[in-house]
Design a protein around this motif. Structure first.
Motif, PDB file in Angstrom:
ATOM      1  N   LYS A  45       0.850  -1.255   0.163  1.00 35.49           N
ATOM      2  CA  LYS A  45       0.019   0.156  -0.150  1.00 35.49           C
ATOM      3  C   LYS A  45       0.896   1.407   0.050  1.00 35.49           C
ATOM      4  CE  LYS A  45      -2.873  -1.810   3.008  1.00 35.49           C
ATOM      5  NZ  LYS A  45      -3.480  -2.233   4.019  1.00 35.49           N
ATOM      6  N   ILE A  46       1.884   1.220   0.476  1.00 40.21           N
ATOM      7  CA  ILE A  46       3.048   2.355   0.822  1.00 40.21           C
ATOM      8  C   ILE A  46       3.411   2.598  -0.834  1.00 40.21           C
ATOM      9  CG2 ILE A  46       5.324   3.079   1.384  1.00 40.21           C
ATOM     10  CD1 ILE A  46       4.698   1.762   4.203  1.00 40.21           C
ATOM     11  N   ILE A  53       4.802   5.456 -11.386  1.00 41.24           N
ATOM     12  CA  ILE A  53       4.271   4.395 -12.380  1.00 41.24           C
ATOM     13  C   ILE A  53       3.204   3.384 -11.810  1.00 41.24           C
ATOM     14  CG2 ILE A  53       5.139   2.745 -13.934  1.00 41.24           C
ATOM     15  CD1 ILE A  53       7.821   3.575 -13.748  1.00 41.24           C
ATOM     16  N   ILE A  54       3.130   2.883 -10.731  1.00 40.25           N
ATOM     17  CA  ILE A  54       2.063   2.193  -9.977  1.00 40.25           C
ATOM     18  C   ILE A  54       0.548   3.174 -10.169  1.00 40.25           C
ATOM     19  CG2 ILE A  54       1.105   1.000  -8.194  1.00 40.25           C
ATOM     20  CD1 ILE A  54       3.771   0.188  -7.103  1.00 40.25           C
ATOM     21  N   LYS A  55       0.842   4.369  -9.772  1.00 32.48           N
ATOM     22  CA  LYS A  55      -0.178   5.168  -9.651  1.00 32.48           C
ATOM     23  C   LYS A  55      -0.859   5.338 -11.141  1.00 32.48           C
ATOM     24  CE  LYS A  55      -1.313   9.327  -7.119  1.00 32.48           C
ATOM     25  NZ  LYS A  55      -0.755  10.356  -6.136  1.00 32.48           N
ATOM     26  N   GLN A  56      -0.063   5.679 -12.086  1.00 30.15           N
ATOM     27  CA  GLN A  56      -0.373   5.723 -13.054  1.00 30.15           C
ATOM     28  C   GLN A  56      -1.041   4.776 -14.029  1.00 30.15           C
ATOM     29  OE1 GLN A  56       3.219   6.815 -15.045  1.00 30.15           O
ATOM     30  NE2 GLN A  56       3.149   9.104 -14.888  1.00 30.15           N
ATOM     31  N   ASN A  57      -0.529   3.655 -13.686  1.00 29.60           N
ATOM     32  CA  ASN A  57      -1.183   2.425 -14.134  1.00 29.60           C
ATOM     33  C   ASN A  57      -2.496   2.077 -13.502  1.00 29.60           C
ATOM     34  OD1 ASN A  57       0.434   1.456 -16.559  1.00 29.60           O
ATOM     35  ND2 ASN A  57       1.916   0.927 -14.959  1.00 29.60           N
ATOM     36  N   VAL A  58      -2.557   2.239 -12.263  1.00 26.27           N
ATOM     37  CA  VAL A  58      -3.883   2.004 -11.429  1.00 26.27           C
ATOM     38  C   VAL A  58      -4.934   2.809 -12.079  1.00 26.27           C
ATOM     39  CG1 VAL A  58      -4.966   2.094  -9.162  1.00 26.27           C
ATOM     40  CG2 VAL A  58      -2.744   0.927  -9.528  1.00 26.27           C
ATOM     41  N   ASP A  65     -11.128   7.269  -9.613  1.00 22.68           N
ATOM     42  CA  ASP A  65     -11.337   7.151  -8.334  1.00 22.68           C
ATOM     43  C   ASP A  65     -10.670   6.175  -7.598  1.00 22.68           C
ATOM     44  OD1 ASP A  65     -13.721   8.770  -8.673  1.00 22.68           O
ATOM     45  OD2 ASP A  65     -15.275   7.170  -9.258  1.00 22.68           O
ATOM     46  N   SER A  66      -9.692   5.481  -8.167  1.00 23.97           N
ATOM     47  CA  SER A  66      -9.003   4.598  -7.354  1.00 23.97           C
ATOM     48  C   SER A  66      -7.834   5.329  -6.417  1.00 23.97           C
ATOM     49  CB  SER A  66      -7.793   4.084  -8.393  1.00 23.97           C
ATOM     50  OG  SER A  66      -8.327   3.177  -9.465  1.00 23.97           O
ATOM     51  N   TYR A  67      -7.706   6.627  -6.544  1.00 28.09           N
ATOM     52  CA  TYR A  67      -7.164   7.588  -5.570  1.00 28.09           C
ATOM     53  C   TYR A  67      -7.974   8.581  -5.130  1.00 28.09           C
ATOM     54  CZ  TYR A  67      -2.855   5.073  -6.639  1.00 28.09           C
ATOM     55  OH  TYR A  67      -1.822   4.094  -6.793  1.00 28.09           O
ATOM     56  N   ARG A  68      -7.991   8.910  -3.873  1.00 22.41           N
ATOM     57  CA  ARG A  68      -8.608   9.971  -3.184  1.00 22.41           C
ATOM     58  C   ARG A  68      -7.467  10.810  -2.502  1.00 22.41           C
ATOM     59  NH1 ARG A  68     -13.651   8.011   0.249  1.00 22.41           N
ATOM     60  NH2 ARG A  68     -14.337   7.797  -1.731  1.00 22.41           N
ATOM     61  N   LYS A  69      -7.464  12.074  -2.709  1.00 25.84           N
ATOM     62  CA  LYS A  69      -6.526  13.091  -2.128  1.00 25.84           C
ATOM     63  C   LYS A  69      -5.057  12.527  -2.180  1.00 25.84           C
ATOM     64  CE  LYS A  69      -9.554  15.346   1.138  1.00 25.84           C
ATOM     65  NZ  LYS A  69     -10.266  15.167   2.447  1.00 25.84           N
ATOM     66  N   ASP A  70      -4.809  11.689  -3.303  1.00 30.62           N
ATOM     67  CA  ASP A  70      -3.586  11.321  -3.517  1.00 30.62           C
ATOM     68  C   ASP A  70      -3.082   9.958  -2.844  1.00 30.62           C
ATOM     69  OD1 ASP A  70      -1.973  12.726  -5.437  1.00 30.62           O
ATOM     70  OD2 ASP A  70      -0.535  13.179  -4.215  1.00 30.62           O
ATOM     71  N   LYS A  71      -4.306   9.219  -2.091  1.00 31.17           N
ATOM     72  CA  LYS A  71      -4.054   7.850  -1.444  1.00 31.17           C
ATOM     73  C   LYS A  71      -4.994   7.095  -2.059  1.00 31.17           C
ATOM     74  CE  LYS A  71      -1.387   9.117   2.279  1.00 31.17           C
ATOM     75  NZ  LYS A  71      -0.592  10.005   1.562  1.00 31.17           N
ATOM     76  N   THR A  93      -0.389  -7.488 -11.306  1.00 27.97           N
ATOM     77  CA  THR A  93       0.722  -7.396 -12.154  1.00 27.97           C
ATOM     78  C   THR A  93       1.387  -5.968 -11.933  1.00 27.97           C
ATOM     79  OG1 THR A  93      -0.689  -8.834 -13.624  1.00 27.97           O
ATOM     80  CG2 THR A  93       1.100  -8.005 -14.645  1.00 27.97           C
ATOM     81  N   ILE A  94       0.508  -5.270 -11.815  1.00 25.53           N
ATOM     82  CA  ILE A  94       1.040  -3.685 -11.710  1.00 25.53           C
ATOM     83  C   ILE A  94       1.753  -3.666 -10.382  1.00 25.53           C
ATOM     84  CG2 ILE A  94       0.212  -1.376 -11.066  1.00 25.53           C
ATOM     85  CD1 ILE A  94      -2.307  -1.852 -13.032  1.00 25.53           C
ATOM     86  N   VAL A  95       1.521  -4.175  -9.090  1.00 24.60           N
ATOM     87  CA  VAL A  95       1.978  -3.947  -7.930  1.00 24.60           C
ATOM     88  C   VAL A  95       3.037  -5.070  -7.458  1.00 24.60           C
ATOM     89  CG1 VAL A  95       1.650  -3.333  -5.600  1.00 24.60           C
ATOM     90  CG2 VAL A  95      -0.374  -3.028  -7.089  1.00 24.60           C
ATOM     91  N   HIS A  96       2.891  -6.128  -7.743  1.00 18.17           N
ATOM     92  CA  HIS A  96       3.813  -7.130  -7.291  1.00 18.17           C
ATOM     93  C   HIS A  96       5.337  -6.890  -7.780  1.00 18.17           C
ATOM     94  CE1 HIS A  96       0.602 -10.108  -6.200  1.00 18.17           C
ATOM     95  NE2 HIS A  96       0.402  -8.896  -5.559  1.00 18.17           N
ATOM     96  N   PRO A  97       5.644  -6.485  -9.167  1.00 17.80           N
ATOM     97  CA  PRO A  97       6.954  -6.561  -9.249  1.00 17.80           C
ATOM     98  C   PRO A  97       7.738  -5.385  -8.413  1.00 17.80           C
ATOM     99  CG  PRO A  97       5.660  -6.259 -11.264  1.00 17.80           C
ATOM    100  CD  PRO A  97       4.725  -6.308 -10.281  1.00 17.80           C
ATOM    101  N   TRP A  98       6.933  -4.324  -8.034  1.00 11.43           N
ATOM    102  CA  TRP A  98       7.604  -3.434  -7.093  1.00 11.43           C
ATOM    103  C   TRP A  98       7.747  -3.739  -5.802  1.00 11.43           C
ATOM    104  CZ3 TRP A  98       9.443   1.001  -9.343  1.00 11.43           C
ATOM    105  CH2 TRP A  98       8.976   1.044 -10.729  1.00 11.43           C
TER     106      TRP A  98
END
Ligand SMILES: CC(C)(COP(=O)(O)OP(=O)(O)OC[C@H]1O[C@@H](n2cnc3c(N)ncnc32)[C@H](O)[C@@H]1O)[C@@H](O)C(=O)NCCC(=O)NCCS
Ligand SMILES: Nc1ncnc2c1ncn2[C@@H]1O[C@H](COP(=O)(O)OP(=O)(O)OP(=O)(O)O)[C@@H](O)[C@H]1O
Length: 213
Positions: A45-46, A53-58, A65-71, A93-98
């Motif tokens: 989650k952090i 890049i995670i944020k952009q892909n999500v 709506d996947s983010y609210r106030k940058d969280k 697939t987006i998060v696990h490599p990170w």
């Protein structure tokens, strides 16, 4: 297994279990003994909040709506992914490599700082699903009766029974976990009992690891 700068081998212990089984609490008891613990949930989650890049892909695949106030908007994303295995796979697939990369960096810093530790812990609900179990020297599965897990999660999180069952459906069975585990801890009694189990496992791990050296 990971080698530190003195070529000493540090064992990697995987701790897994279904949602609400008690794996974080069990890991916390070991952490209090000085054992470094990497929590895949927490770090995931952090990273979702911090890595651009995670944020952009999500946002690209799951919407603004996947983010609210940058969280990360956990409620919104949970409603999508835990009802739809394909969507969950895409998010993973987006998060696990990170998470894998972050874990490696964490491990390197532990090796630099901690010279005397025998083992570290990677805690993950999806240790098997993510294939991370393959890098572990020992695997501990925490189990609990379904009723206890549901009661505990309702008490801890703002989730209802249906939402909890949706998550369980996306997690492998205890039968499969137990088959690949070195230790299975049944957490159906008090937290005091779980703490005693953590003490027992810590002593056993120290014994196994020092004997094998
Ligand atoms: C959808 C998200 C934002 C919901 O966040 P929320 O705070 O409600 O839950 P949290 O991350 O703390 O997870 C709580 C529990 O849900 C279950 N869970 C989480 N991710 C998964 C998954 N990919 N597969 C199955 N169960 C999962 C686990 O039991 C976990 O312990 C989050 O779970 C997420 O992004 N998951 C996908 C990324 C991932 O796999 N992270 C590592 C989980 S170990
Ligand atoms: N034996 C127990 N008796 C009472 N409460 C417990 C017991 N074991 C754990 N709990 C509580 O139940 C809740 C869930 O436990 P914990 O967070 O350790 O589970 P988890 O397996 O890490 O769940 P998640 O996958 O959702 O992160 C916590 O609030 C914890 O303090």
């Amino acid at each position: 297994m990971i080698e530190n700068t003195k070529n000493q081998k540090i064992k990697l212990i995987g701790i897994t279990g279904k949602m609400g089984s008690g794996k974080s609490l069990f890991s916390l008891f070991l952490k209090k003994k000085g054992i470094p613990v990497y929590s895949s949930d927490q770090r995931g989650k952090i990273l979702m909040n911090q890595v651009k890049i995670i944020k952009q892909n999500v946002i690209k695949y799951f919407g603004k709506d996947s983010y609210r106030k940058d969280k990360i908007n956990r409620t919104y994303l949970s409603e999508i992914v835990f009802k739809n295995p394909i969507a969950l796979k895409l998010l993973c697939t987006i998060v696990h490599p990170w998470i894998l990369l972050d874990f490696k960096q964490w491990m390197s810093s532990i090796i630099r700082i901690q010279k005397k530790i025998l083992y570290v812990i990677k805690e993950s609900a999806i240790l098997f699903e993510s294939k991370s179990y393959k890098e572990c020297d020992f695997i501990i599965t925490i189990t609990s009766p379904k009723k206890n897990m549901i009661e505990r999660i309702i008490k801890r999180d703002n989730l209802n029974e249906h939402q909890i069952i949706d998550r369980f459906k996306n997690q492998i069975s205890n039968k499969k976990r137990e088959k690949e585990s070195n230790f299975v801890i049944e957490n159906y009694l008090s937290t005091y009992h779980l703490q005693k189990e953590a003490d027992r496992i810590h002593k056993l791990l120290e014994k196994f690891i020092t004997q094998k050296k």
